[in-house]
Design a protein around this motif. Structure first.
Motif, PDB file in Angstrom:
ATOM      1  N   THR A 174       0.802  -1.230   0.000  1.00 23.82           N
ATOM      2  CA  THR A 174       0.000   0.000   0.000  1.00 23.82           C
ATOM      3  C   THR A 174       0.834   1.279   0.000  1.00 23.82           C
ATOM      4  N   GLU A 175       2.076   1.183  -0.479  1.00 24.65           N
ATOM      5  CA  GLU A 175       2.886   2.387  -0.554  1.00 24.65           C
ATOM      6  C   GLU A 175       2.209   3.390  -1.493  1.00 24.65           C
ATOM      7  N   LYS A 176       2.478   4.649  -1.251  1.00 25.13           N
ATOM      8  CA  LYS A 176       1.859   5.706  -2.056  1.00 25.13           C
ATOM      9  C   LYS A 176       2.131   5.505  -3.547  1.00 25.13           C
ATOM     10  N   THR A 177       3.333   5.049  -3.907  1.00 26.17           N
ATOM     11  CA  THR A 177       3.658   4.846  -5.323  1.00 26.17           C
ATOM     12  C   THR A 177       2.761   3.774  -5.952  1.00 26.17           C
ATOM     13  N   LYS A 178       2.425   2.733  -5.188  1.00 25.28           N
ATOM     14  CA  LYS A 178       1.524   1.681  -5.710  1.00 25.28           C
ATOM     15  C   LYS A 178       0.120   2.238  -5.919  1.00 25.28           C
ATOM     16  N   VAL A 179      -0.371   2.974  -4.938  1.00 17.98           N
ATOM     17  CA  VAL A 179      -1.720   3.534  -5.033  1.00 17.98           C
ATOM     18  C   VAL A 179      -1.795   4.498  -6.217  1.00 17.98           C
ATOM     19  N   THR A 180      -0.799   5.348  -6.362  1.00 23.91           N
ATOM     20  CA  THR A 180      -0.768   6.295  -7.473  1.00 23.91           C
ATOM     21  C   THR A 180      -0.684   5.567  -8.808  1.00 23.91           C
ATOM     22  N   SER A 181       0.160   4.553  -8.865  1.00 22.06           N
ATOM     23  CA  SER A 181       0.294   3.772 -10.090  1.00 22.06           C
ATOM     24  C   SER A 181      -1.030   3.104 -10.462  1.00 22.06           C
ATOM     25  N   ALA A 182      -1.699   2.520  -9.466  1.00 25.07           N
ATOM     26  CA  ALA A 182      -2.992   1.860  -9.715  1.00 25.07           C
ATOM     27  C   ALA A 182      -4.012   2.868 -10.237  1.00 25.07           C
ATOM     28  N   ARG A 183      -4.050   4.027  -9.623  1.00 28.50           N
ATOM     29  CA  ARG A 183      -4.954   5.082 -10.090  1.00 28.50           C
ATOM     30  C   ARG A 183      -4.652   5.442 -11.536  1.00 28.50           C
ATOM     31  N   ASP A 184      -3.374   5.488 -11.875  1.00 27.12           N
ATOM     32  CA  ASP A 184      -2.968   5.922 -13.205  1.00 27.12           C
ATOM     33  C   ASP A 184      -3.172   4.874 -14.288  1.00 27.12           C
TER      34      ASP A 184
ATOM     35  N   GLU B  23     -11.257   1.654  -7.404  1.00 20.90           N
ATOM     36  CA  GLU B  23     -11.071   1.621  -5.953  1.00 20.90           C
ATOM     37  C   GLU B  23      -9.836   0.788  -5.627  1.00 20.90           C
ATOM     38  N   PHE B  24      -9.241   1.052  -4.476  1.00 21.53           N
ATOM     39  CA  PHE B  24      -8.054   0.351  -4.006  1.00 21.53           C
ATOM     40  C   PHE B  24      -8.402  -0.305  -2.684  1.00 21.53           C
ATOM     41  N   LEU B  25      -8.043  -1.571  -2.505  1.00 19.40           N
ATOM     42  CA  LEU B  25      -8.372  -2.301  -1.283  1.00 19.40           C
ATOM     43  C   LEU B  25      -7.132  -3.033  -0.799  1.00 19.40           C
ATOM     44  N   ALA B  26      -6.719  -2.755   0.434  1.00 18.00           N
ATOM     45  CA  ALA B  26      -5.509  -3.344   1.003  1.00 18.00           C
ATOM     46  C   ALA B  26      -5.808  -4.672   1.684  1.00 18.00           C
ATOM     47  N   LYS B  27      -4.860  -5.595   1.530  1.00 21.72           N
ATOM     48  CA  LYS B  27      -4.914  -6.854   2.273  1.00 21.72           C
ATOM     49  C   LYS B  27      -4.261  -6.616   3.625  1.00 21.72           C
ATOM     50  N   PRO B  28      -4.666  -7.275   4.671  1.00 17.64           N
ATOM     51  CA  PRO B  28      -5.749  -8.254   4.707  1.00 17.64           C
ATOM     52  C   PRO B  28      -7.098  -7.562   4.561  1.00 17.64           C
TER      53      PRO B  28
END
Length: 170
Positions: A96-106, A111-116
């Motif tokens: 859930t690092e910011k770079t992953k969330v931003t990349s997913a958005r891009d 929506e983004f959902l973190a495990k667990p």
């Protein structure tokens, strides 16, 4: 889970290469009342299911082999032959690092959902898709749900942008 929706007619595709995780997600969605759930082990299997069935929401993991979530979502959004370019996508990952969330958005997730994963969080994402649908945007480098989520107050100063009504008067 304050709002109760009838999800019996919602058709979900769950994509995860871990059988244990697919089973957990399936049980959560059944508990929430989702009436139609299909599963796939990776983006390649999911692509075939998208072609042969109609789904309302796609829930996909990030890391899978041989085709991972980002590659799959990019193909769903960008491929001219995609059967579901406008499908809401919930991206699932343990990173859930910011770079992953931003990349997913891009690359076009909704929506983004973190495990667990908690049932409450999954329910919240489903509600957000239903209650706050985002318009789709096409630019030279992006196609997907609008990436802006800020609800900024309106500006009333002299430099504010014209409203659609004002524009008609100009």
């Amino acid at each position: 889970m304050s709002k109760n929706y009838d999800f019996r007619n919602v058709r979900m595709l769950v994509v995860d290469d871990c059988k244990f995780m697919r089973n957990i997600l399936e049980r959560m969605l059944e508990t929430l009342g989702v009436g139609y759930i299909r599963t796939a082990t990776d983006g390649i299997d999911a692509w075939d299911l998208l072609y042969n069935d109609d789904f309302d929401i796609l829930l996909t993991d990030w890391e899978m082999e041989p085709e991972d979530g980002p590659t799959f979502v990019h193909r769903v959004r960008q491929d001219p032959d995609s059967p579901s370019r406008y499908i809401p996508v919930i991206m699932l990952t343990g990173y859930t690092e910011k770079t992953k969330v931003t990349s997913a958005r891009d690359f076009g997730i909704t929506e983004f959902l973190a495990k667990p994963v908690a049932a409450r969080s999954l329910h919240a994402r489903l509600l957000n898709i239903i209650e706050n649908p985002r318009p789709f945007v096409r630019t030279a480098t992006f196609f997907g749900p609008c990436r802006r989520r800020l609800n900024l107050p309106t500006f009333d100063g002299i430099d504010r942008r014209a409203s659609s009504e004002d524009a008609l008067l100009i």
